[in-house]
Design a protein around this motif. Sequence first.
Motif, mmCIF file in Angstrom:
data_model
loop_
_atom_site.group_PDB
_atom_site.id
_atom_site.type_symbol
_atom_site.label_atom_id
_atom_site.label_comp_id
_atom_site.label_asym_id
_atom_site.label_seq_id
_atom_site.Cartn_x
_atom_site.Cartn_y
_atom_site.Cartn_z
ATOM 1 N N CYS A 137 -15.691 -98.942 36.851
ATOM 2 C CA CYS A 137 -17.104 -99.256 37.041
ATOM 3 C C CYS A 137 -17.307 -100.594 37.765
ATOM 4 C CB CYS A 137 -17.815 -99.258 35.686
ATOM 5 S SG CYS A 137 -19.618 -99.331 35.793
ATOM 6 N N THR A 138 -18.553 -100.923 38.003
ATOM 7 C CA THR A 138 -18.891 -102.196 38.644
ATOM 8 C C THR A 138 -18.696 -103.364 37.688
ATOM 9 O OG1 THR A 138 -21.200 -101.875 37.990
ATOM 10 C CG2 THR A 138 -20.574 -101.121 40.200
ATOM 11 N N CYS A 139 -18.653 -103.064 36.380
ATOM 12 C CA CYS A 139 -18.474 -104.121 35.378
ATOM 13 C C CYS A 139 -17.008 -104.499 35.203
ATOM 14 C CB CYS A 139 -19.075 -103.700 34.042
ATOM 15 S SG CYS A 139 -18.309 -102.228 33.318
ATOM 16 N N LYS A 140 -16.124 -103.725 35.834
ATOM 17 C CA LYS A 140 -14.686 -104.024 35.828
ATOM 18 C C LYS A 140 -14.126 -104.165 34.412
ATOM 19 C CE LYS A 140 -14.619 -104.227 40.323
ATOM 20 N NZ LYS A 140 -13.980 -103.134 41.099
ATOM 21 N N GLN A 141 -14.361 -103.138 33.594
ATOM 22 C CA GLN A 141 -13.863 -103.154 32.222
ATOM 23 C C GLN A 141 -13.004 -101.922 31.948
ATOM 24 O OE1 GLN A 141 -17.261 -103.586 29.639
ATOM 25 N NE2 GLN A 141 -17.290 -105.801 29.878
ATOM 26 N N PRO A 142 -12.082 -102.027 30.981
ATOM 27 C CA PRO A 142 -11.258 -100.859 30.628
ATOM 28 C C PRO A 142 -12.115 -99.708 30.097
ATOM 29 C CG PRO A 142 -10.293 -102.875 29.761
ATOM 30 C CD PRO A 142 -11.666 -103.237 30.244
ATOM 31 N N GLN A 143 -11.541 -98.545 30.119
ATOM 32 C CA GLN A 143 -12.251 -97.345 29.677
ATOM 33 C C GLN A 143 -12.571 -97.382 28.188
ATOM 34 O OE1 GLN A 143 -9.959 -93.789 30.181
ATOM 35 N NE2 GLN A 143 -11.494 -92.464 29.245
ATOM 36 N N ASN A 144 -13.771 -96.937 27.861
ATOM 37 C CA ASN A 144 -14.179 -96.757 26.468
ATOM 38 C C ASN A 144 -14.612 -95.305 26.301
ATOM 39 O OD1 ASN A 144 -15.378 -96.628 23.958
ATOM 40 N ND2 ASN A 144 -16.595 -98.483 24.197
ATOM 41 N N PRO A 145 -13.839 -94.483 25.589
ATOM 42 C CA PRO A 145 -14.176 -93.058 25.459
ATOM 43 C C PRO A 145 -15.483 -92.787 24.716
ATOM 44 C CG PRO A 145 -12.364 -93.651 24.003
ATOM 45 C CD PRO A 145 -12.595 -94.830 24.888
ATOM 46 N N ASP A 146 -16.048 -93.811 24.079
ATOM 47 C CA ASP A 146 -17.334 -93.629 23.397
ATOM 48 C C ASP A 146 -18.497 -93.589 24.390
ATOM 49 O OD1 ASP A 146 -15.837 -93.823 21.125
ATOM 50 O OD2 ASP A 146 -16.532 -95.817 20.551
ATOM 51 N N GLN A 147 -18.267 -94.113 25.587
ATOM 52 C CA GLN A 147 -19.346 -94.224 26.565
ATOM 53 C C GLN A 147 -19.318 -93.074 27.570
ATOM 54 O OE1 GLN A 147 -19.014 -98.137 28.286
ATOM 55 N NE2 GLN A 147 -19.627 -99.170 26.402
ATOM 56 N N LYS B 251 -2.606 -104.732 32.039
ATOM 57 C CA LYS B 251 -2.036 -103.455 32.479
ATOM 58 C C LYS B 251 -3.056 -102.314 32.426
ATOM 59 C CE LYS B 251 2.636 -104.694 30.938
ATOM 60 N NZ LYS B 251 3.763 -104.338 30.032
ATOM 61 N N LEU B 252 -4.168 -102.533 31.736
ATOM 62 C CA LEU B 252 -5.183 -101.486 31.637
ATOM 63 C C LEU B 252 -5.989 -101.404 32.927
ATOM 64 C CD1 LEU B 252 -6.637 -101.878 28.020
ATOM 65 C CD2 LEU B 252 -4.766 -100.430 28.803
ATOM 66 N N GLN B 253 -6.314 -100.186 33.309
ATOM 67 C CA GLN B 253 -7.108 -99.982 34.516
ATOM 68 C C GLN B 253 -8.579 -100.263 34.234
ATOM 69 O OE1 GLN B 253 -6.780 -96.046 36.150
ATOM 70 N NE2 GLN B 253 -8.155 -96.465 37.871
ATOM 71 N N CYS C 121 -17.855 -90.646 41.074
ATOM 72 C CA CYS C 121 -18.352 -90.558 42.446
ATOM 73 C C CYS C 121 -17.640 -89.404 43.150
ATOM 74 C CB CYS C 121 -18.101 -91.869 43.191
ATOM 75 S SG CYS C 121 -18.523 -91.804 44.950
ATOM 76 N N ASP C 122 -18.403 -88.521 43.780
ATOM 77 C CA ASP C 122 -17.814 -87.351 44.439
ATOM 78 C C ASP C 122 -17.076 -87.714 45.723
ATOM 79 O OD1 ASP C 122 -18.673 -85.135 42.716
ATOM 80 O OD2 ASP C 122 -20.686 -85.792 43.252
ATOM 81 N N LYS C 123 -17.244 -88.936 46.173
ATOM 82 C CA LYS C 123 -16.600 -89.343 47.413
ATOM 83 C C LYS C 123 -15.322 -90.149 47.158
ATOM 84 C CE LYS C 123 -17.953 -90.776 52.044
ATOM 85 N NZ LYS C 123 -19.079 -91.265 52.886
ATOM 86 N N CYS C 124 -15.430 -91.233 46.389
ATOM 87 C CA CYS C 124 -14.252 -92.088 46.146
ATOM 88 C C CYS C 124 -13.517 -91.745 44.848
ATOM 89 C CB CYS C 124 -14.654 -93.557 46.136
ATOM 90 S SG CYS C 124 -15.720 -94.015 44.738
ATOM 91 N N GLN C 125 -14.114 -90.878 44.033
ATOM 92 C CA GLN C 125 -13.520 -90.409 42.774
ATOM 93 C C GLN C 125 -13.423 -91.492 41.690
ATOM 94 O OE1 GLN C 125 -12.816 -86.979 42.602
ATOM 95 N NE2 GLN C 125 -13.840 -87.131 44.590
ATOM 96 N N LYS C 126 -14.097 -92.604 41.879
ATOM 97 C CA LYS C 126 -14.086 -93.657 40.867
ATOM 98 C C LYS C 126 -15.127 -93.355 39.791
ATOM 99 C CE LYS C 126 -12.406 -97.362 43.879
ATOM 100 N NZ LYS C 126 -12.698 -98.696 44.479
ATOM 101 N N TRP C 127 -14.875 -93.917 38.592
ATOM 102 C CA TRP C 127 -15.751 -93.657 37.456
ATOM 103 C C TRP C 127 -16.659 -94.853 37.183
ATOM 104 C CZ3 TRP C 127 -16.084 -88.975 35.104
ATOM 105 C CH2 TRP C 127 -15.045 -88.058 35.354
ATOM 106 N N TYR C 128 -17.910 -94.537 36.785
ATOM 107 C CA TYR C 128 -18.900 -95.579 36.512
ATOM 108 C C TYR C 128 -19.653 -95.252 35.223
ATOM 109 C CZ TYR C 128 -18.168 -96.826 41.422
ATOM 110 O OH TYR C 128 -17.603 -97.191 42.622
ATOM 111 N N HIS C 129 -20.030 -96.305 34.491
ATOM 112 C CA HIS C 129 -20.924 -96.096 33.350
ATOM 113 C C HIS C 129 -22.288 -95.681 33.894
ATOM 114 C CE1 HIS C 129 -18.181 -99.330 31.638
ATOM 115 N NE2 HIS C 129 -18.040 -98.339 30.775
#
Length: 251
Positions: free
Chosen positions: A206-216, A201-203, A221-229
């Motif tokens: 990034c390209t590594c396809k892992q859940p969010q870690n607030p420590d990192q 259920k977790l989103q 991306c200014d175009k697709c709005q996706k987040w990456y490490h």
Amino acid sequence: MAEFKEDKFFRKSGDSEDSADKLQKKITKTKQQNLISTSQKIKEMFKKQQFKDIVNWAEKDTSIIVNEYDEIKVNSQMLKLGQYALIKNAKNPSEDYVGKIQRIVAIKENKSKKLICLCEVNWFYRKSEIIKFKPQAKPWISNNEVFSTSCNDYILASAILSPCRIVTLEEYEASSQVDKGIFFTRLEWLPTKKKFDGLSKLQNHCTCKQPQNPDQIYIQCDKCQKWYHITCVGLKKGEYEQKDYICGCCR
């Protein structure tokens, strides 16, 4: 006809005082032996840290007094039932255990001054306890993340260090100050199956396809709005500040 005496034992009509005295001594000796046996049993369980067994034994033995409480004082702070606590980790003092206080009991043998104070806790697993079984989860588990479990156990009340807080990931990220006593939780860990409950259920990010870690550190991306490490997209700290970023998929 049976004659009832003040010392609470029965004597048949015709019995001598001597035989009655012998019977009384026999009863007293048996009681003393039972008390010694109970005391020794508790000592053995205490030495083996079988605290749950001590509680079970005490609740069945009428020679033991068991009192329950709604709160306990820990290092000048009051801790109530249902609150979360940091608990001493003898194996790794640098990382405390985390648990929720479910029950507070004081156990005392009759005619004894010794008191055993125990707390039943519901355990929350920390990162180091999870990655033993799921090393692949190490990158996305925060150092301040805990996982709920169905594991309960009794501990010495003296092992409790201080109260702590457990919040949601959203509350954790919104907190202006994150200290040692604040954790967040978003998943349950199933110890017997050694797996997460609800991981799908977790989103993933990034390209590594892992859940969010607030420590990192992430970059959006200014175009697709996706987040990456930043490490996954080849950026270093300081290279992305105040600059537009377009991910590889949008270029």
